[in-house]
Design a protein around this motif. Structure first.
Motif, mmCIF file in Angstrom:
data_model
loop_
_atom_site.group_PDB
_atom_site.id
_atom_site.type_symbol
_atom_site.label_atom_id
_atom_site.label_comp_id
_atom_site.label_asym_id
_atom_site.label_seq_id
_atom_site.Cartn_x
_atom_site.Cartn_y
_atom_site.Cartn_z
ATOM 1 N N SER A 1 0.830 -1.201 0.000
ATOM 2 C CA SER A 1 0.000 0.000 0.000
ATOM 3 C C SER A 1 0.867 1.256 0.000
ATOM 4 N N GLY A 2 0.634 2.149 -0.970
ATOM 5 C CA GLY A 2 1.357 3.416 -1.035
ATOM 6 C C GLY A 2 2.806 3.310 -1.478
ATOM 7 N N GLU A 3 3.295 2.124 -1.755
ATOM 8 C CA GLU A 3 4.701 1.914 -2.115
ATOM 9 C C GLU A 3 4.940 2.190 -3.601
ATOM 10 N N THR A 4 6.138 2.670 -3.911
ATOM 11 C CA THR A 4 6.592 2.798 -5.288
ATOM 12 C C THR A 4 7.749 1.828 -5.460
ATOM 13 N N LYS A 5 7.603 0.901 -6.393
ATOM 14 C CA LYS A 5 8.620 -0.120 -6.609
ATOM 15 C C LYS A 5 9.329 0.144 -7.932
ATOM 16 N N GLY A 6 10.636 0.133 -7.899
ATOM 17 C CA GLY A 6 11.429 0.388 -9.097
ATOM 18 C C GLY A 6 11.908 -0.895 -9.744
ATOM 19 N N PHE A 7 11.980 -0.868 -11.056
ATOM 20 C CA PHE A 7 12.482 -1.994 -11.837
ATOM 21 C C PHE A 7 13.584 -1.480 -12.747
ATOM 22 N N ASN A 8 14.741 -2.103 -12.680
ATOM 23 C CA ASN A 8 15.848 -1.764 -13.560
ATOM 24 C C ASN A 8 15.916 -2.841 -14.629
ATOM 25 N N LEU A 9 15.548 -2.482 -15.844
ATOM 26 C CA LEU A 9 15.449 -3.451 -16.927
ATOM 27 C C LEU A 9 16.542 -3.203 -17.960
ATOM 28 N N THR A 10 17.196 -4.265 -18.396
ATOM 29 C CA THR A 10 18.197 -4.169 -19.448
ATOM 30 C C THR A 10 17.712 -4.971 -20.646
ATOM 31 N N LEU A 11 17.510 -4.281 -21.760
ATOM 32 C CA LEU A 11 17.005 -4.888 -22.980
ATOM 33 C C LEU A 11 18.136 -4.994 -24.001
ATOM 34 N N THR A 12 18.379 -6.183 -24.510
ATOM 35 C CA THR A 12 19.352 -6.378 -25.575
ATOM 36 C C THR A 12 18.585 -6.537 -26.877
ATOM 37 N N ILE A 13 18.982 -5.763 -27.870
ATOM 38 C CA ILE A 13 18.265 -5.768 -29.146
ATOM 39 C C ILE A 13 18.603 -7.015 -29.946
ATOM 40 N N MET A 14 17.562 -7.620 -30.523
ATOM 41 C CA MET A 14 17.739 -8.751 -31.438
ATOM 42 C C MET A 14 18.127 -8.163 -32.796
ATOM 43 N N ALA A 15 19.424 -8.115 -33.056
ATOM 44 C CA ALA A 15 19.950 -7.401 -34.216
ATOM 45 C C ALA A 15 19.413 -7.943 -35.542
ATOM 46 N N ASP A 16 19.198 -9.258 -35.636
ATOM 47 C CA ASP A 16 18.711 -9.816 -36.903
ATOM 48 C C ASP A 16 17.333 -9.263 -37.267
ATOM 49 N N ARG A 17 16.466 -9.062 -36.281
ATOM 50 C CA ARG A 17 15.141 -8.499 -36.552
ATOM 51 C C ARG A 17 15.241 -7.025 -36.944
ATOM 52 N N LEU A 18 16.130 -6.327 -36.272
ATOM 53 C CA LEU A 18 16.306 -4.910 -36.572
ATOM 54 C C LEU A 18 16.885 -4.727 -37.971
ATOM 55 N N LEU A 19 17.899 -5.509 -38.298
ATOM 56 C CA LEU A 19 18.570 -5.361 -39.585
ATOM 57 C C LEU A 19 17.701 -5.800 -40.756
#
Length: 192
Positions: A110-128
């Motif tokens: 209740s009333g708490e703020t929870k932080g999430f530290n997310l690291t996303l690695t891009i799938m280069a084949d889809r991007l390219l």
């Protein structure tokens, strides 16, 4: 006999009044103080952790490695805890999924703020494989989008459960010349 039945009737009426008062109090509290409110999901910051782009001329291909660090916080404004199930954060390029990271299930008090530290690695084949990549690289800006959706339940008075879905979508332009993140534009949605 009439005296005893009068006392019994008074006790019965008194108990009925107390039960009705308690039920009304619970309903009033459930509709005001304990009313389910939207959890607020905010993308606090987005930064480029690693960006490497090179041209492999012998193999005639572009090598790309991009890692994006996203700090997300979820505030629970309710007077009770919010239990959320396993979720996933997505990274998109022009509508195509190019990266994802899981968010494990948990609870926000209740009333708490929870932080999430997310690291996303891009799938280069889809991007390219996207035909618009060359024009975006030539313009100097890579338009990315982060999408985080969390669903869960808020329990009111222990027996009333309300299903909540909160999502955040942020457009994150990346400046390719210096690897910095431009101005973010975010949209927030919550469904009860």
């Amino acid at each position: 006999m009439k005296v005893g039945s009068g006392k019994g009737r008074k006790v019965c009426l008194s108990l009925t009044g107390v039960v009705i008062a308690i039920v009304l109090l619970i309903v009033i509290l459930a509709l005001t103080v304990f009313k389910a409110k939207h959890p607020v999901t905010t993308v606090d910051s987005t930064k480029l952790e690693d960006f490497h782009m090179g041209l492999d001329t012998p193999k005639l291909r572009v090598d790309l490695n991009v890692t994006l660090h996203v700090d997300v916080s979820v505030k629970n404004p309710n007077k009770v805890g919010f239990k959320y199930s396993d979720s996933t954060a997505h990274l998109n390029y022009r509508g195509q999924l190019i990266g994802e990271v899981p968010i494990p299930a948990g609870e926000i008090s209740s009333g708490e703020t929870k932080g999430f530290n997310l690291t996303l690695t891009i799938m280069a084949d889809r991007l390219l494989s996207n035909s618009q990549l060359l024009s975006d690289v030539a313009s100097g800006t890579l338009p990315l989008n982060t999408f985080v959706m969390m669903s869960g339940k808020v329990s009111i008075l222990g027996f009333i459960k309300v299903h909540v879905v909160s999502s955040t979508s942020c457009n994150v332009p990346i400046n390719l010349s210096n690897g910095t993140v431009g101005n973010q534009e975010c949209q927030y949605k919550t469904k009860l």
